[in-house]
Scaffold this active site. Sequence first.
Site, PDB file in Angstrom:
ATOM      1  N   SER A   1     -10.096  -1.134   6.569  1.00  0.00           N
ATOM      2  CA  SER A   1      -9.389  -0.795   5.330  1.00  0.00           C
ATOM      3  C   SER A   1      -8.665  -1.948   4.649  1.00  0.00           C
ATOM      4  O   SER A   1      -8.236  -1.820   3.504  1.00  0.00           O
ATOM      5  CB  SER A   1      -8.396   0.344   5.580  1.00  0.00           C
ATOM      6  OG  SER A   1      -9.094   1.535   5.863  1.00  0.00           O
TER       7      SER A   1
ATOM      8  N   LYS B   1       0.835  -1.197   0.000  1.00  0.00           N
ATOM      9  CA  LYS B   1       0.000   0.000   0.000  1.00  0.00           C
ATOM     10  C   LYS B   1       0.877   1.256   0.000  1.00  0.00           C
ATOM     11  O   LYS B   1       1.955   1.274   0.597  1.00  0.00           O
ATOM     12  CB  LYS B   1      -0.889  -0.045   1.242  1.00  0.00           C
ATOM     13  CG  LYS B   1      -1.942   1.040   1.353  1.00  0.00           C
ATOM     14  CD  LYS B   1      -2.804   0.773   2.584  1.00  0.00           C
ATOM     15  CE  LYS B   1      -3.869   1.833   2.788  1.00  0.00           C
ATOM     16  NZ  LYS B   1      -4.712   1.521   3.964  1.00  0.00           N
TER      17      LYS B   1
ATOM     18  N   SER C   1      -9.295   1.646   2.798  1.00  0.00           N
ATOM     19  CA  SER C   1      -8.383   2.490   2.060  1.00  0.00           C
ATOM     20  C   SER C   1      -7.303   1.708   1.308  1.00  0.00           C
ATOM     21  O   SER C   1      -6.505   2.295   0.571  1.00  0.00           O
ATOM     22  CB  SER C   1      -7.729   3.500   3.001  1.00  0.00           C
ATOM     23  OG  SER C   1      -6.986   2.843   4.012  1.00  0.00           O
TER      24      SER C   1
END
Length: 587
Positions: A249, A150, A225
């Site tokens: 997330s 990420k 996210s």
Amino acid sequence: MVEEMLGEILPRDAINLQAAFALTCGSATAIVLWKWLSRRRIQRKMEEARQWRDNSLDLMEKVIWKMKQKNPGVQSEFILSLSLVELATKLREESLSPESVLYAYIKKALEVTRDVNCVTDFIHGCEEQLRDLKNQKDKGLLYGVPVSIKDHIGCKGHISTGGLVQFLNKVEKEDSVIVKVLKKQGAIPFVKTNIPQSMINYDCSNLIFGPTVNPRNHKKSPGGSSGGEGALIAGGGSILGFGTDVAGSIRLPSSFCGICGLKPTGSRLSTLGLASPIGGMKSVTATIGPMARDVDSLALCMKALLCDELFRLDPTLPPMPFKEEIYTSSKPLRIGYYEDDGYFQPSPSMRRAVREIKQLLQTAGHTLIPFVPPRLNYVVDELFTRGLFSDGAASLLEKFNGDIVDPNLKSQVNCYSIPIVIKKILAFILKPVYPRIARDLNALCGVGSVKNLWKHHVAVATYREEFLAEWRNLKLDVILCPALGPAFNEGYPGKLFAATSYTNLYNVLNFPAGIVPVTTVSKADEEELAHYKGHYGDPWDKRLKEAVKDAVGLPVAVQCVALSWQEEMCLRLMKEVETLVHERRTK
């Protein structure tokens, strides 16, 4: 150009420059000119970052061409078809070379990002790491495995943007602990993936790199996210990825994209070296965890990471290696379950997924016991929302200074920006009509003082004991419950942040929780959705109905939960669910 000269001066001496404008141009003209210059400066920074991303993708193209010349006979389709366990075995046995595997995944990742816009950076050091890997005497458990990470997970020489302009100048000086351990185990981090602006959102859009879409349906969000990870893995461009989770997330993109994901206990894995827009927030536990196509991949990853190198690099973690015997046990489980958390009525497919898996688990010999999470309204409003925004969202809003808010985040940011006094007045006015929204507005005011923050921490601990008492009373091993889904229509996650109730409960409790896809939305689910009313009949219920419509064929998941530090037990239930679903499909 005057614009360029002033743009260069602006970051260094903004206050004096603004005063000069006011004196020479008049206040009204100065404000307009000031805003225009600020916006241009922001846009230039974003354009530079996009160019950097585009150059990175071009470099991926060049690396693919170079590797193809050296390895003309690579069987990419075969490599991409292997599970992580199969791939890791073949790499360790040297029946596949790390070069051929990296080539196959760089090529596929580029193909997927051209389709859904999920890769933000190519970690070009992967080529050098590949060369070093050949001289490595001890082959780690992830030897030669390409890994995606990420955006905000620190990687030396790369920027952890957080989707924010403020972070664009901060090049990481060293790898995060998780990246160091991955490399020690032979894994090759090769790309970074997209996130929503600030990451306090479960869509996947920012104005620097643009929106990422769901590879299964481009009109749908991939979740967030860790949405770039979800999209890349679901599209086949990564076999193992890493996301983070403070409200869901990891779990929400796993649910929306139809992959597996694990949110571990807070300090089971290290978060050292990760950028955060709300650093210092301790009321709700943020974690880092793996995302992959199947449960065995998550288990292998956890086994690899929970090693001496991790405990050496971050001695604040308990030195607890992976307990294989718990994961592979066949002992029948006592499983608590619920279909509805009482805060948001589940979509028809969410409810059906839990019912079907409950029946499969019972038939397989497990004991299923109804469970009701105590006082969930209180948890979501007072413990989660008030805890996450203890400072009234001040720290988060600071990160938007000198930035432009992404349209998908405007609903949230506008709400957070309302002065606390006005929030309290609005909450009082709305309470008789929309009590849930009123409670949320009141919670967004934060705790107000350090004394109240300490009281809040006590309230979280007290609730955890209450939850555990019910767990012990029923003698549970694990819990089966809904995962928010199916994938939302684009733009809706930012309007329904409170719908994370199904996942954020386990951030408050700091329990490990994982996602397993089990079915897809049926036409009957879609027809039943037409009669969806919700628990409150307020605008949020109407939005949820709109958010999940037109989803026939999209994946639906369930959530599996265990007690703190029992990731192996969580994965055990996830594996049991996955196996039973596979057996049902192959009958």
